[in-house]
Design a protein around this motif. Sequence first.
Motif, PDB file in Angstrom:
ATOM      1  N   LEU A   1     -22.628  -3.615 -46.875  1.00 24.72           N
ATOM      2  CA  LEU A   1     -23.564  -2.577 -47.297  1.00 24.72           C
ATOM      3  C   LEU A   1     -24.974  -2.826 -46.779  1.00 24.72           C
ATOM      4  O   LEU A   1     -25.765  -1.891 -46.627  1.00 24.72           O
ATOM      5  CB  LEU A   1     -23.585  -2.482 -48.826  1.00 24.72           C
ATOM      6  N   SER A   2     -25.296  -4.082 -46.496  1.00 24.47           N
ATOM      7  CA  SER A   2     -26.650  -4.412 -46.036  1.00 24.47           C
ATOM      8  C   SER A   2     -26.794  -4.323 -44.527  1.00 24.47           C
ATOM      9  O   SER A   2     -27.878  -4.597 -43.999  1.00 24.47           O
ATOM     10  CB  SER A   2     -27.019  -5.829 -46.490  1.00 24.47           C
TER      11      SER A   2
ATOM     12  N   ALA B   1     -18.688  -7.530 -49.527  1.00 21.75           N
ATOM     13  CA  ALA B   1     -18.994  -6.111 -49.720  1.00 21.75           C
ATOM     14  C   ALA B   1     -20.495  -5.861 -49.613  1.00 21.75           C
ATOM     15  O   ALA B   1     -20.937  -4.909 -48.966  1.00 21.75           O
ATOM     16  CB  ALA B   1     -18.475  -5.639 -51.080  1.00 21.75           C
ATOM     17  N   ARG B   2     -21.290  -6.746 -50.220  1.00 20.61           N
ATOM     18  CA  ARG B   2     -22.739  -6.578 -50.149  1.00 20.61           C
ATOM     19  C   ARG B   2     -23.242  -6.821 -48.729  1.00 20.61           C
ATOM     20  O   ARG B   2     -24.205  -6.195 -48.276  1.00 20.61           O
ATOM     21  CB  ARG B   2     -23.430  -7.523 -51.129  1.00 20.61           C
ATOM     22  N   GLY B   3     -22.589  -7.757 -48.043  1.00 15.36           N
ATOM     23  CA  GLY B   3     -22.966  -8.007 -46.661  1.00 15.36           C
ATOM     24  C   GLY B   3     -22.751  -6.785 -45.786  1.00 15.36           C
ATOM     25  O   GLY B   3     -23.584  -6.454 -44.934  1.00 15.36           O
TER      26      GLY B   3
ATOM     27  N   GLU C   1     -16.417   0.709 -57.506  1.00 19.38           N
ATOM     28  CA  GLU C   1     -16.382  -0.167 -56.346  1.00 19.38           C
ATOM     29  C   GLU C   1     -14.967  -0.393 -55.825  1.00 19.38           C
ATOM     30  O   GLU C   1     -14.707  -1.364 -55.106  1.00 19.38           O
ATOM     31  CB  GLU C   1     -17.048  -1.519 -56.649  1.00 19.38           C
TER      32      GLU C   1
ATOM     33  N   GLY D   1     -21.885 -15.195 -48.955  1.00 22.41           N
ATOM     34  CA  GLY D   1     -22.169 -14.267 -50.054  1.00 22.41           C
ATOM     35  C   GLY D   1     -21.076 -13.224 -50.135  1.00 22.41           C
ATOM     36  O   GLY D   1     -20.140 -13.212 -49.331  1.00 22.41           O
ATOM     37  N   PRO D   2     -21.155 -12.335 -51.118  1.00 18.20           N
ATOM     38  CA  PRO D   2     -20.130 -11.295 -51.261  1.00 18.20           C
ATOM     39  C   PRO D   2     -20.017 -10.448 -49.989  1.00 18.20           C
ATOM     40  O   PRO D   2     -21.016  -9.915 -49.497  1.00 18.20           O
ATOM     41  CB  PRO D   2     -20.632 -10.462 -52.448  1.00 18.20           C
TER      42      PRO D   2
END
Length: 661
Positions: free
Chosen positions: A641-642, A637-639, A110, A634-635
Amino acid sequence: MSALFLENEVHQEIDFLGSVLNETIHESCGSWAVEMIDQLQHAAHERRFGREGAAERMRDALAKLDETELRVAIRAFTVYLDLLNLLEDRRRVEVLGQRALSVYPEPRGESIRDAISRLKQAGLSAATVQLLIHQLQIELVFTAHPTEAKRRSVRSKLREIRNLMQAYDSNPLPEDRERIEKSIRGEIGRLWHTDFIRPWRPSVLQEVGRGLSIKQVLWDQVPRILDDLTRGLKENYGDAVNPTEPCLTFGSWIGGDRDGHPGVTAEVTAETFNWLRREAIAFHLAACDRLIESMSISARQTEINEALERAIAAAIQQRPELQERLSRLPPDELPRRWLLIIRWRLERTLAATDRIALGEESRLRPKADGQATEDIGYKSACELSADVSMLRLALDGIPGVLNTPQELERWQFQIDAFGLHLARLDVRQNSSVYRDVLDSIFRQTRLCENYATLGERQRSQLLQRTLGEKIPEFDDTGPMVSETLNLFRLLHRVVQQYSVASIGAHVISMTSAASDVLAVLWLWRLTAADQSNGWSPDCMPIVPLLETIEDLENGPSILSEMLAIPAYREHLARHDNQQMIMLGYSDSTKDGGYLTACWSLQRAQHELVKVADQHAVKLVFFHGRGGSLGRGGGPAARGILSLPEGTFQGRLRLTEQGEVL
């Protein structure tokens, strides 16, 4: 507790800090306070594990507390939770370090290097990756909404406790550990007696300084991030792929966001522009000074590119006053002499900024013959970067100074990221304000009796018909009209005096129609006539903010109508046919609930991209994510990626909540 940590176990750290806090509470309040906190902790523990009747017992215990006891309890648990967060951060850093060590010299999962390695493994060619890197542009924007409302005094003490614990871990000497342990106890004691919030509201400029108090951390970390990118590209693609554009920049709303904030006036925004510029120049001066101190390379000891010597001579010829400044250095220390010239130009840039702040707006100064000449200070960050590049090229290849070009490259990374403005300042206003201003202007000039009641088609036609045209004189002294026009006049001056790079986006809250966007362009053209030095066609990017569920649903049609307006397409052409749209996470959640907002945001992005593609326009999304989950938190990075497929094309903006108290 005499022993501090054993093998850095989190529970031992918790025990230690908890015991120190209990001792502090005992010394400050008495044994009753410690007993009360212990009882509340026990009750909370039982409730946490579902003991029968635990919730009722805890509620009854809290209800019996008087005002003094409540204040102590609130303070105790606030400090305790801050200390737990500190320990969690320490553990997170430790885990990341362990992961990096376990795979070294391979990249950590990551990480940026890992991402580029995955691109290589997936078979992407150097040409494809070069295109991706060229398109990559991430901008983090600090907003004025405080989701982390700790005072800097509190944050600094927590930071010092973390540093002391780190020093304890790395210091084996018993006497040093004892000294560090006492320092930790002292910091926790001072934290206990510190006000958590200020008793008064800060001024807007105080908000600017506090919201961007992270600037030193950003300044230090940006080169590391970009160095990881450069290293990853070289490891996987050699010299075939190189960053060509600044890929990480920063923006700010603080001092420019006037939506519902009466304290943000045109005057305050002007002061904010000047503050940001002065801070950026101060960082560059400090970087230059560090290099001057260390860059003692002499042409008597090694061969230095002759182009540098010619550039120094040309600068002296252009500005003879430089001769006295450079006479303090040996003539063969060419790198230092060139850095001193760079510093001299930075000083002139700072002086020009101060003159602008005092109202002396022109960048021109008279010569002896009465003619005007432009100040030699830097007009743009590109000029500063070019001067640093010249020094890098002159030193490249000199034996034994391998790290010297890297130090200069680090500075260039910072120049690319922060420019001469530190963070690009956005302006935000509610669409209803601009509608009211236009209604007032049109009424006075008899161009329209009631702009506010016109349908969308009639509004758009009126704005297009009168855009850039000379209109009859009107009274602009009304508070709303005057403040709005002063803002646009200021933006014109910023473009002329500094450059358009200092300005971020003009965000329009509650955009519900294409006319809301066209209104900004109309006001820009109207105020252009007030500029004695002419007007710049470079209106800042105009960004509709889609906040409610209804506006998200109507977003595609709003965009389609915007792109059908010839004057607006002309404006977009000056911005490389790139349109930014901001998505409101918190307001859409408040409007429709979490699930409805998520679905509406997902669907809106898909449909907006389709409309942009039909009009050959590149779409960039500005994600107005807050800190909590209900505000899109929220994180990050995940945001990212989503994000819906096809909606991220290498460029995006994200809000990062500022700390203003």
